[in-house]
Design an enzyme around this catalytic site. Structure first.
Site, mmCIF file in Angstrom:
data_model
loop_
_atom_site.group_PDB
_atom_site.id
_atom_site.type_symbol
_atom_site.label_atom_id
_atom_site.label_comp_id
_atom_site.label_asym_id
_atom_site.label_seq_id
_atom_site.Cartn_x
_atom_site.Cartn_y
_atom_site.Cartn_z
ATOM 1 N N GLU A 43 -10.539 28.241 -13.186
ATOM 2 C CA GLU A 43 -11.711 29.168 -12.682
ATOM 3 C C GLU A 43 -12.997 28.046 -13.326
ATOM 4 O O GLU A 43 -13.035 28.247 -14.444
ATOM 5 C CB GLU A 43 -11.709 30.097 -13.603
ATOM 6 C CG GLU A 43 -13.205 30.827 -13.439
ATOM 7 C CD GLU A 43 -12.639 32.377 -14.194
ATOM 8 O OE1 GLU A 43 -11.825 33.267 -14.415
ATOM 9 O OE2 GLU A 43 -14.004 32.972 -14.835
ATOM 10 N N ARG A 47 -21.786 27.611 -15.507
ATOM 11 C CA ARG A 47 -22.486 27.329 -16.859
ATOM 12 C C ARG A 47 -22.809 26.119 -17.311
ATOM 13 O O ARG A 47 -23.559 25.880 -18.097
ATOM 14 C CB ARG A 47 -21.682 28.171 -18.178
ATOM 15 C CG ARG A 47 -21.526 29.423 -18.405
ATOM 16 C CD ARG A 47 -20.462 29.513 -19.447
ATOM 17 N NE ARG A 47 -19.791 31.269 -19.467
ATOM 18 C CZ ARG A 47 -18.672 31.778 -20.369
ATOM 19 N NH1 ARG A 47 -18.472 31.030 -21.388
ATOM 20 N NH2 ARG A 47 -18.201 32.503 -19.107
ATOM 21 N N THR A 71 -18.195 33.324 -14.079
ATOM 22 C CA THR A 71 -19.518 33.403 -14.507
ATOM 23 C C THR A 71 -20.212 33.148 -13.202
ATOM 24 O O THR A 71 -21.895 33.018 -13.719
ATOM 25 C CB THR A 71 -19.731 32.040 -15.760
ATOM 26 O OG1 THR A 71 -18.666 31.765 -15.928
ATOM 27 C CG2 THR A 71 -21.611 32.621 -16.777
ATOM 28 N N LYS A 131 -11.847 41.731 -14.446
ATOM 29 C CA LYS A 131 -11.388 41.193 -15.926
ATOM 30 C C LYS A 131 -12.604 42.282 -17.166
ATOM 31 O O LYS A 131 -13.238 43.176 -16.084
ATOM 32 C CB LYS A 131 -12.682 39.392 -15.721
ATOM 33 C CG LYS A 131 -13.351 38.964 -17.117
ATOM 34 C CD LYS A 131 -13.542 38.379 -16.448
ATOM 35 C CE LYS A 131 -14.863 37.394 -17.638
ATOM 36 N NZ LYS A 131 -14.673 35.750 -17.573
HETATM 37 C C1 3PG Z 1 -14.718 33.808 -19.939
HETATM 38 O O1 3PG Z 1 -15.526 33.592 -19.021
HETATM 39 O O2 3PG Z 1 -13.697 34.221 -19.221
HETATM 40 C C2 3PG Z 1 -15.019 33.301 -21.330
HETATM 41 O O3 3PG Z 1 -16.097 32.649 -21.723
HETATM 42 C C3 3PG Z 1 -13.500 32.824 -21.981
HETATM 43 O O4 3PG Z 1 -13.977 32.997 -23.264
HETATM 44 P P1 3PG Z 1 -13.220 31.920 -24.427
HETATM 45 O O5 3PG Z 1 -13.848 30.688 -24.942
HETATM 46 O O6 3PG Z 1 -13.064 32.723 -25.387
HETATM 47 O O7 3PG Z 1 -11.890 32.011 -24.205
#
Ligand code: 3PG
Length: 210
Positions: A43, A47, A71, A131
């Site tokens: 995924e 970002r 995101t 999610k």
């Molecule tokens: C996401 O977008 O799924 C999370 O920000 C991942 O979170 P993590 O960095 O705590 O694994």
């Protein structure tokens, strides 16, 4: 691919690597590390400015990889991701216009939820794969145990604060199909990523469907 096929594809692994590309060329070592380690899912999050190009690179160079976009905040990001080859779209929250837009394109959309109202908005759109974000600070395993009896048709993909320390607790829950996490691809080399992936897959093997 529809959401049932997506679930079938990720369930055998139980893990979804969530990736922010700091440099476009990182995509190559991440793709290799994931494939060598035996976890062909990525995924790629919007970002970073390299999301679209990273998705395209991974789809071209690693055809065995199931590549999606994370995101995703706007319809235009979703369109860019889809044109680049993304086969699923993940958003951190529940944005009705984004959901409607992606549903119209026929791509799998997995919006983020963290309370019952958002779950019901998703149900109204006919979605059953969601999610759960940000999982740990939103109540984690306790939240899922509380909502699951109310919404037995929902499959949750928790993400946010999940690590090797707590991933098994989530995967042991019947409503959890896979957990997302950024820890899987942080190693910096393909060998390091493959090693982290193998370690993580070994840890979750035998928990629930995995
Ligand atoms: C996401 O977008 O799924 C999370 O920000 C991942 O979170 P993590 O960095 O705590 O694994």
């Amino acid at each position: 691919m529809n959401s049932d096929q997506f679930l079938q594809a990720i369930r055998p692994y139980g893990l979804i690597p969530v990736i922010k590309l700091e440099h476009l060329e990182d995509a190559r070592c991440i793709g290799k590390g994931l494939c060598d380690g035996g976890l062909p899912i990525a995924e790629i999050t919007f970002r970073s400015e390299y999301a679209e190009a990273g998705i395209a690179l991974l789809c071209k160079e690693f055809p065995e990889l199931l590549v999606g976009a994370g995101t995703v905040l706007t319809p235009s990001q979703a369109d860019a991701a889809r044109s680049a080859g993304a086969r699923f779209i993940v958003s951190p929250g529940f944005n009705p216009s984004l959901v409607d837009h992606v549903l119209r394109t026929g791509t799998v959309i997995i919006p983020g939820v963290s309370n019952p109202s958002q779950i019901e908005w998703a149900l109204e759109k006919g979605l059953s794969v969601l999610k759960f974000f940000p999982a740990e600070v939103s109540g984690g395993v306790r939240f899922l145990k509380a909502v699951a009896p109310v919404y037995p048709q929902i499959h949750f993909l928790p993400s946010g604060g999940i690590s090797l320390d707590n991933v098994r607790e989530y995967l042991a829950l019947p409503m959890v199909s896979a957990c997302g996490g950024s820890w899987l691809t942080k190693a910096g080399t393909a060998e390091g990523i493959a090693a982290e992936v193998r370690k993580s897959l070994n840890l979750v093997r035998g928990v629930a469907d995995v």
